[in-house]
Design a protein around this motif. Sequence first.
Motif, mmCIF file in Angstrom:
data_model
loop_
_atom_site.group_PDB
_atom_site.id
_atom_site.type_symbol
_atom_site.label_atom_id
_atom_site.label_comp_id
_atom_site.label_asym_id
_atom_site.label_seq_id
_atom_site.Cartn_x
_atom_site.Cartn_y
_atom_site.Cartn_z
ATOM 1 N N GLY A 8 -9.029 18.254 10.236
ATOM 2 C CA GLY A 8 -8.480 17.571 9.070
ATOM 3 C C GLY A 8 -9.618 17.093 8.189
ATOM 4 N N HIS A 9 -10.004 17.913 7.236
ATOM 5 C CA HIS A 9 -11.184 17.615 6.424
ATOM 6 C C HIS A 9 -11.018 16.364 5.563
ATOM 7 C CE1 HIS A 9 -11.882 21.909 7.372
ATOM 8 N NE2 HIS A 9 -13.139 21.501 7.428
ATOM 9 N N ASP A 10 -9.848 16.195 4.975
ATOM 10 C CA ASP A 10 -9.607 15.063 4.074
ATOM 11 C C ASP A 10 -8.761 13.972 4.718
ATOM 12 O OD1 ASP A 10 -10.925 16.534 2.078
ATOM 13 O OD2 ASP A 10 -9.057 17.487 1.437
ATOM 14 N N ALA A 11 -8.421 14.144 5.977
ATOM 15 C CA ALA A 11 -7.508 13.219 6.647
ATOM 16 C C ALA A 11 -8.130 11.836 6.777
ATOM 17 C CB ALA A 11 -7.137 13.755 8.024
ATOM 18 N N PRO A 12 -7.321 10.804 6.738
ATOM 19 C CA PRO A 12 -7.836 9.445 6.846
ATOM 20 C C PRO A 12 -8.377 9.144 8.241
ATOM 21 C CG PRO A 12 -5.441 9.417 6.872
ATOM 22 C CD PRO A 12 -5.854 10.830 6.585
ATOM 23 N N THR A 13 -9.359 8.273 8.290
ATOM 24 C CA THR A 13 -9.905 7.815 9.574
ATOM 25 C C THR A 13 -9.593 6.336 9.804
ATOM 26 O OG1 THR A 13 -12.041 7.421 8.530
ATOM 27 C CG2 THR A 13 -11.729 9.553 9.615
ATOM 28 N N THR A 14 -8.811 5.758 8.924
ATOM 29 C CA THR A 14 -8.280 4.406 9.109
ATOM 30 C C THR A 14 -6.773 4.477 8.903
ATOM 31 O OG1 THR A 14 -8.427 3.710 6.797
ATOM 32 C CG2 THR A 14 -10.408 3.417 8.167
ATOM 33 N N SER A 15 -6.093 3.426 9.276
ATOM 34 C CA SER A 15 -4.628 3.419 9.171
ATOM 35 C C SER A 15 -4.139 2.942 7.809
ATOM 36 C CB SER A 15 -4.040 2.530 10.267
ATOM 37 O OG SER A 15 -4.524 1.206 10.128
ATOM 38 N N ASP A 16 -5.040 2.796 6.874
ATOM 39 C CA ASP A 16 -4.694 2.266 5.552
ATOM 40 C C ASP A 16 -4.174 3.379 4.635
ATOM 41 O OD1 ASP A 16 -4.413 0.547 3.424
ATOM 42 O OD2 ASP A 16 -6.513 0.707 2.811
ATOM 43 N N PHE A 17 -3.014 3.923 4.980
ATOM 44 C CA PHE A 17 -2.383 4.930 4.124
ATOM 45 C C PHE A 17 -0.877 4.792 4.239
ATOM 46 C CE2 PHE A 17 -3.022 7.022 8.233
ATOM 47 C CZ PHE A 17 -1.779 7.594 8.481
ATOM 48 N N SER A 18 -0.197 5.296 3.236
ATOM 49 C CA SER A 18 1.259 5.183 3.188
ATOM 50 C C SER A 18 1.907 6.406 3.827
ATOM 51 C CB SER A 18 1.720 5.068 1.735
ATOM 52 O OG SER A 18 3.137 5.171 1.661
ATOM 53 N N LEU A 19 2.927 6.180 4.607
ATOM 54 C CA LEU A 19 3.702 7.275 5.172
ATOM 55 C C LEU A 19 4.560 7.955 4.119
ATOM 56 C CD1 LEU A 19 4.870 5.649 8.533
ATOM 57 C CD2 LEU A 19 3.048 7.349 8.211
ATOM 58 N N ASP A 21 3.297 9.072 1.270
ATOM 59 C CA ASP A 21 2.449 9.963 0.466
ATOM 60 C C ASP A 21 1.479 10.726 1.374
ATOM 61 O OD1 ASP A 21 1.306 11.230 -1.691
ATOM 62 O OD2 ASP A 21 0.006 9.547 -2.225
ATOM 63 N N LEU A 22 2.018 11.438 2.338
ATOM 64 C CA LEU A 22 1.188 12.135 3.319
ATOM 65 C C LEU A 22 0.437 13.311 2.709
ATOM 66 C CD1 LEU A 22 3.630 12.160 6.365
ATOM 67 C CD2 LEU A 22 1.708 10.604 5.928
ATOM 68 N N ALA A 23 1.022 13.949 1.707
ATOM 69 C CA ALA A 23 0.380 15.121 1.107
ATOM 70 C C ALA A 23 -0.713 14.749 0.119
ATOM 71 C CB ALA A 23 1.428 15.983 0.403
ATOM 72 N N GLY A 24 -0.661 13.560 -0.428
ATOM 73 C CA GLY A 24 -1.648 13.165 -1.433
ATOM 74 C C GLY A 24 -2.578 12.087 -0.936
ATOM 75 N N GLY A 25 -2.062 10.872 -0.850
ATOM 76 C CA GLY A 25 -2.887 9.724 -0.490
ATOM 77 C C GLY A 25 -3.395 9.732 0.941
ATOM 78 N N ALA A 26 -2.787 10.554 1.805
ATOM 79 C CA ALA A 26 -3.224 10.615 3.204
ATOM 80 C C ALA A 26 -3.966 11.908 3.514
ATOM 81 C CB ALA A 26 -2.030 10.446 4.133
ATOM 82 N N GLY A 27 -4.518 12.550 2.498
ATOM 83 C CA GLY A 27 -5.409 13.683 2.710
ATOM 84 C C GLY A 27 -4.791 14.860 3.437
ATOM 85 N N ARG A 28 -3.553 15.197 3.085
ATOM 86 C CA ARG A 28 -2.814 16.302 3.695
ATOM 87 C C ARG A 28 -2.528 16.070 5.178
ATOM 88 N NH1 ARG A 28 -1.300 20.692 0.824
ATOM 89 N NH2 ARG A 28 0.376 20.372 2.316
ATOM 90 N N LEU A 29 -2.297 14.814 5.521
ATOM 91 C CA LEU A 29 -1.876 14.504 6.884
ATOM 92 C C LEU A 29 -0.534 15.146 7.203
ATOM 93 C CD1 LEU A 29 -2.713 13.015 9.441
ATOM 94 C CD2 LEU A 29 -1.551 10.980 8.568
ATOM 95 N N ASP A 30 0.219 15.513 6.163
ATOM 96 C CA ASP A 30 1.483 16.217 6.385
ATOM 97 C C ASP A 30 1.259 17.527 7.127
ATOM 98 O OD1 ASP A 30 0.169 17.125 3.985
ATOM 99 O OD2 ASP A 30 2.013 18.173 3.405
ATOM 100 N N LEU A 82 2.724 8.159 14.458
ATOM 101 C CA LEU A 82 2.005 8.159 15.728
ATOM 102 C C LEU A 82 0.496 8.221 15.500
ATOM 103 C CD1 LEU A 82 3.985 10.606 18.077
ATOM 104 C CD2 LEU A 82 3.774 8.138 18.302
ATOM 105 N N VAL A 83 0.087 9.055 14.530
ATOM 106 C CA VAL A 83 -1.342 9.161 14.197
ATOM 107 C C VAL A 83 -1.834 7.851 13.602
ATOM 108 C CG1 VAL A 83 -3.044 10.371 12.773
ATOM 109 C CG2 VAL A 83 -1.209 11.662 13.886
ATOM 110 N N ARG A 84 -1.057 7.276 12.694
ATOM 111 C CA ARG A 84 -1.463 6.009 12.077
ATOM 112 C C ARG A 84 -1.576 4.902 13.129
ATOM 113 N NH1 ARG A 84 1.859 3.155 7.205
ATOM 114 N NH2 ARG A 84 3.273 2.682 8.921
ATOM 115 N N ASN A 85 -0.650 4.884 14.072
ATOM 116 C CA ASN A 85 -0.725 3.904 15.146
ATOM 117 C C ASN A 85 -1.995 4.101 15.968
ATOM 118 O OD1 ASN A 85 0.339 1.786 16.913
ATOM 119 N ND2 ASN A 85 0.644 3.452 18.381
ATOM 120 N N ALA A 86 -2.368 5.344 16.221
ATOM 121 C CA ALA A 86 -3.614 5.609 16.943
ATOM 122 C C ALA A 86 -4.806 5.079 16.156
ATOM 123 C CB ALA A 86 -3.760 7.108 17.202
#
Length: 198
Positions: A8-19, A21-30, A82-86
């Motif tokens: 996950g190149h752009d994926a967040p490494t902190t839990s500070d993201f909104s569920l 906006d997974l495709a945008g603000g969460a770096g394609r966590l979708d 689940l990822v954000r909780n981790a």
Amino acid sequence: MRQFVCLGHDAPTTSDFSLDDLAGGAGRLDVLARSITAALLQSHGIREDVRVHLVLGDELAVVVDGSAVRRLNPDERSTAALVRNALDHREEAIGALPAEPSPGVELYRRGFEATLEELAGEGTLVELHEDGEPIVDAPIPEDPIFVLSDHHDFGAEESALLADRADRRVRLGPEALHADHAITVVNHYLDTDGYERF
């Protein structure tokens, strides 16, 4: 055991993201959340012989083990939760010791190279790449570990690591696939013993 390593190149490494906006603000966590569900979920069940390693920003690895995970649902939002909780427990991961925020989910402080090192000896490392040999021309490996990227291609350093460490480089067909779709195709290929058993 079959395993998937997803970068996950752009994926967040902190839990500070909104569920929301997974495709945008969460770096394609979708894409990564769908990859988890594609790897682990079957109709009415979970594949207990599968493990997924999400490498986030070459800094953290979230590992989801099908034999132990609980409350895994087919929607990407709850999987991303689940990822954000981790990630909420990242301070508990110290050295080689993981944080264990929920059953079957672990968070490690390790990037791509360290993840490959950790998996060395656990099976056959297979790079999924559109320039590889057709998967049907290669024998089905024992305990395969498939490595694939998110919506970005492998970077130069990642490609060099894989060239040095991967046992095989295969493609799944004539067209490039999304990561989650590629995982679905791989699972089907393995489930059918290379399209021989239906």
